[in-house]
Motif scaffolding. Structure first.
Motif, PDB file in Angstrom:
ATOM      1  N   LEU A 177       0.772  -1.242  -0.005  1.00 57.93           N
ATOM      2  CA  LEU A 177      -0.068  -0.066   0.058  1.00 57.93           C
ATOM      3  C   LEU A 177       0.828   1.152   0.031  1.00 57.93           C
ATOM      4  O   LEU A 177       0.439   2.273  -0.645  1.00 57.93           O
ATOM      5  CB  LEU A 177      -0.988  -0.047   1.155  1.00 57.93           C
ATOM      6  N   GLY A 178       1.949   1.292   0.588  1.00 54.77           N
ATOM      7  CA  GLY A 178       2.723   2.363   0.683  1.00 54.77           C
ATOM      8  C   GLY A 178       3.675   2.785  -0.322  1.00 54.77           C
ATOM      9  O   GLY A 178       4.264   3.818  -0.477  1.00 54.77           O
ATOM     10  N   TRP A 179       3.700   1.811  -1.374  1.00 49.31           N
ATOM     11  CA  TRP A 179       4.378   2.195  -2.586  1.00 49.31           C
ATOM     12  C   TRP A 179       3.652   3.040  -3.613  1.00 49.31           C
ATOM     13  O   TRP A 179       2.414   3.164  -3.629  1.00 49.31           O
ATOM     14  CB  TRP A 179       4.675   0.886  -3.213  1.00 49.31           C
ATOM     15  N   GLU A 180       4.500   3.614  -4.407  1.00 52.22           N
ATOM     16  CA  GLU A 180       3.841   4.402  -5.519  1.00 52.22           C
ATOM     17  C   GLU A 180       3.512   3.274  -6.542  1.00 52.22           C
ATOM     18  O   GLU A 180       4.367   2.415  -6.998  1.00 52.22           O
ATOM     19  CB  GLU A 180       4.799   5.352  -6.201  1.00 52.22           C
ATOM     20  N   PRO A 181       2.318   3.708  -7.372  1.00 49.44           N
ATOM     21  CA  PRO A 181       2.119   2.669  -8.558  1.00 49.44           C
ATOM     22  C   PRO A 181       3.360   2.371  -9.432  1.00 49.44           C
ATOM     23  O   PRO A 181       3.116   1.253  -9.809  1.00 49.44           O
ATOM     24  CB  PRO A 181       1.005   3.532  -9.273  1.00 49.44           C
ATOM     25  N   ALA A 205       1.470  -8.775 -16.039  1.00 48.31           N
ATOM     26  CA  ALA A 205       1.571  -8.945 -14.677  1.00 48.31           C
ATOM     27  C   ALA A 205       1.790  -7.540 -13.812  1.00 48.31           C
ATOM     28  O   ALA A 205       1.109  -7.369 -12.863  1.00 48.31           O
ATOM     29  CB  ALA A 205       2.728  -9.956 -14.227  1.00 48.31           C
ATOM     30  N   GLY A 206       2.409  -6.744 -14.086  1.00 47.39           N
ATOM     31  CA  GLY A 206       2.831  -5.405 -13.691  1.00 47.39           C
ATOM     32  C   GLY A 206       1.393  -4.544 -13.868  1.00 47.39           C
ATOM     33  O   GLY A 206       1.027  -3.846 -12.862  1.00 47.39           O
ATOM     34  N   ALA A 207       0.767  -4.484 -14.814  1.00 43.13           N
ATOM     35  CA  ALA A 207      -0.578  -3.894 -15.099  1.00 43.13           C
ATOM     36  C   ALA A 207      -1.405  -4.666 -13.928  1.00 43.13           C
ATOM     37  O   ALA A 207      -2.368  -3.708 -13.304  1.00 43.13           O
ATOM     38  CB  ALA A 207      -1.318  -4.114 -16.425  1.00 43.13           C
ATOM     39  N   PHE A 208      -1.492  -5.813 -13.891  1.00 41.85           N
ATOM     40  CA  PHE A 208      -2.488  -6.584 -12.823  1.00 41.85           C
ATOM     41  C   PHE A 208      -2.184  -5.931 -11.492  1.00 41.85           C
ATOM     42  O   PHE A 208      -3.215  -5.658 -10.660  1.00 41.85           O
ATOM     43  CB  PHE A 208      -2.546  -7.864 -12.980  1.00 41.85           C
ATOM     44  N   ALA A 209      -0.943  -5.748 -11.284  1.00 49.84           N
ATOM     45  CA  ALA A 209      -0.476  -5.348  -9.683  1.00 49.84           C
ATOM     46  C   ALA A 209      -0.991  -4.088  -9.546  1.00 49.84           C
ATOM     47  O   ALA A 209      -1.325  -3.572  -8.568  1.00 49.84           O
ATOM     48  CB  ALA A 209       0.935  -5.500  -9.854  1.00 49.84           C
ATOM     49  N   VAL A 210      -0.826  -3.124 -10.468  1.00 47.23           N
ATOM     50  CA  VAL A 210      -1.291  -1.599 -10.420  1.00 47.23           C
ATOM     51  C   VAL A 210      -2.779  -1.630 -10.358  1.00 47.23           C
ATOM     52  O   VAL A 210      -3.358  -0.878  -9.372  1.00 47.23           O
ATOM     53  CB  VAL A 210      -1.002  -1.028 -11.776  1.00 47.23           C
ATOM     54  N   ILE A 211      -3.587  -2.459 -10.903  1.00 50.40           N
ATOM     55  CA  ILE A 211      -4.740  -2.473 -10.779  1.00 50.40           C
ATOM     56  C   ILE A 211      -5.439  -2.756  -9.426  1.00 50.40           C
ATOM     57  O   ILE A 211      -6.413  -2.204  -8.628  1.00 50.40           O
ATOM     58  CB  ILE A 211      -5.640  -3.160 -11.837  1.00 50.40           C
ATOM     59  N   LEU A 347       4.021  -4.954   7.462  1.00 50.19           N
ATOM     60  CA  LEU A 347       4.164  -4.023   6.570  1.00 50.19           C
ATOM     61  C   LEU A 347       3.551  -2.523   7.658  1.00 50.19           C
ATOM     62  O   LEU A 347       4.108  -1.432   7.383  1.00 50.19           O
ATOM     63  CB  LEU A 347       2.994  -3.651   5.443  1.00 50.19           C
ATOM     64  N   SER A 348       2.739  -2.822   8.679  1.00 50.77           N
ATOM     65  CA  SER A 348       2.480  -2.070   9.618  1.00 50.77           C
ATOM     66  C   SER A 348       3.334  -2.038  10.767  1.00 50.77           C
ATOM     67  O   SER A 348       3.302  -0.983  11.382  1.00 50.77           O
ATOM     68  CB  SER A 348       1.181  -2.052   9.798  1.00 50.77           C
ATOM     69  N   HIS A 349       3.861  -3.055  11.301  1.00 52.91           N
ATOM     70  CA  HIS A 349       4.446  -2.995  12.505  1.00 52.91           C
ATOM     71  C   HIS A 349       6.021  -3.774  12.656  1.00 52.91           C
ATOM     72  O   HIS A 349       6.267  -4.726  13.561  1.00 52.91           O
ATOM     73  CB  HIS A 349       3.570  -3.689  13.516  1.00 52.91           C
TER      74      HIS A 349
END
Length: 369
Positions: A177-181, A205-211, A347-349
């Motif tokens: 979540l914290g990453w840029e697209p 695969a990259g497009a799917f991850a962005v969606i 990712l959070s803790h």
């Protein structure tokens, strides 16, 4: 690290992560028993509407395939990459590659080798040691004398392969979540070339991850498609993937959803077709159930298109929107839930889990070396 949020926002994120992984597995299991059947046979065997729930595959109902197996090992690799980062090392494709090698061991070994110190808890899950029609590019890219070599964009594994095995495992990159697209797309690409080197394969695969990433952030599937198209425009070899996504959008506008419209997008054996079918079914879905049944009732790679659609719908609506009776019979549900929650925890803790004051438990679950 994910942003500092209210408790409600953190709960929403956790629900979407769970939804993406469970939804993908449900779609996989719905398609597993009809993966190689033409639509006419599906209707003959299961009625005019095709399958309306799980049908037996690999000896039981609710069984998942290599699509879910590889998705889980992708998450495992991403968690270990973040653990390694705390020690000053950071190259996620290496950790994902090691995770895929552990998956490859599940395809040839009877069970976990307890002498191996790198397995972690996921590699010791005995139910994962089963062959479920794994893709040839995944197997060849992770076995033989070249297995340990890290595929890169400059020297990818299987440079002519654009099979859907690179797309169906890519949802976890969108959960960062914290990453840029643009970075989400790049990481998915770099981890795709570990087994699939054709530009259409890794860009799909990259497009799917962005969606997925867009949806997890609260956007719509269509917004994710438009963002993916914008990011693809600067990439060499993007034309097939972009055309497939535009075809999915055009199919939405063409009229009532139907298996025949799905067939117009292909059969899903190659990356861009699996992406287009999964995206189309998610876009037209009245609810999770309807979207998933549309995604699997076609002539082609039903489990992979179900995985793509289920990952998107689960990320969009969260785990509580998934049909309870399908969840109840889903193979490996406890493992999937545990891994989803562990990703959110890391990712959070992460600092609390493996910082200087932390005990050894987390690093024993996710060892790096």
């Amino acid at each position: 690290m994910i942003p500092l949020w209210s408790r409600a926002q953190q709960q929403d994120y956790r629900s979407r992560v769970r939804g993406a992984l469970l939804g993908g597995a449900i779609g996989d299991a719905l398609g597993a028993g009809i993966e190689f059947d033409p639509l006419e046979k599906i209707r003959t065997d299961h009625g005019p509407d095709g399958v309306t729930g799980y049908v037996p595959a690999y000896g039981r109902r609710g069984t998942v395939t290599d699509d879910t197996q590889l998705t889980l090992f992708t998450v495992d690799g991403l968690i270990r990459a973040h653990v390694r980062q705390a020690d000053g090392g950071w190259h996620p494709p290496t950790d994902v590659h090691h995770a895929y090698l552990r998956w490859a061991a599940t395809q040839r070994d009877w069970g976990p080798d307890e002498r191996r110190k790198d397995l972690g808890w996921l590699g010791r899950e005995e139910w994962l040691y089963a062959q479920r029609a794994p893709g040839s590019a995944c197997l060849s890219g992770l076995s033989g004398p070249d297995a340990d070599r890290l595929g890169t964009l400059a020297a990818p594994k299987n440079p002519h392969s654009k099979g859907c095995g690179t797309v169906m495992r890519a949802a976890p990159f969108g959960l960062l979540l914290g990453w840029e697209p643009a970075l989400v797309l790049q990481l998915a690409v770099e981890c795709s070339v570990l087994t699939h080197g054709h530009p259409t394969g890794y860009l799909a695969a990259g497009a799917f991850a962005v969606i997925v990433h867009t949806v997890v952030r609260g956007g719509t599937v269509e917004e994710g498609v438009e963002l993916a198209l914008a990011l693809l425009a600067d990439r060499d070899g993007h034309e097939e993937t972009a055309a497939a996504l535009r075809a999915a959008l055009a199919a939405v506008r063409a009229g009532e959803p139907s298996p025949e419209r799905v067939a117009g997008l292909g059969e899903g054996w190659v990356a861009e077709e699996a992406l287009a079918i999964g995206v189309y079914c998610a876009l037209v879905a009245e609810d999770v159930r309807a979207g998933l049944l549309l995604a699997v009732n076609h002539s082609g790679d039903s489990d992979s298109t179900g995985t793509v659609c289920g990952s998107l719908l689960g990320a969009l609506h969260g785990e509580t929107a998934l049909p309870a009776e399908w969840l109840a019979e889903l193979e490996g549900r406890g493992t999937i839930l545990q891994l989803a929650d562990d990703l959110v925890l890391e990712l959070s803790h992460g600092a609390e889990l493996h910082g200087p004051a932390a005990g050894p438990a987390w690093r024993e679950r996710y060892p790096v070396g």
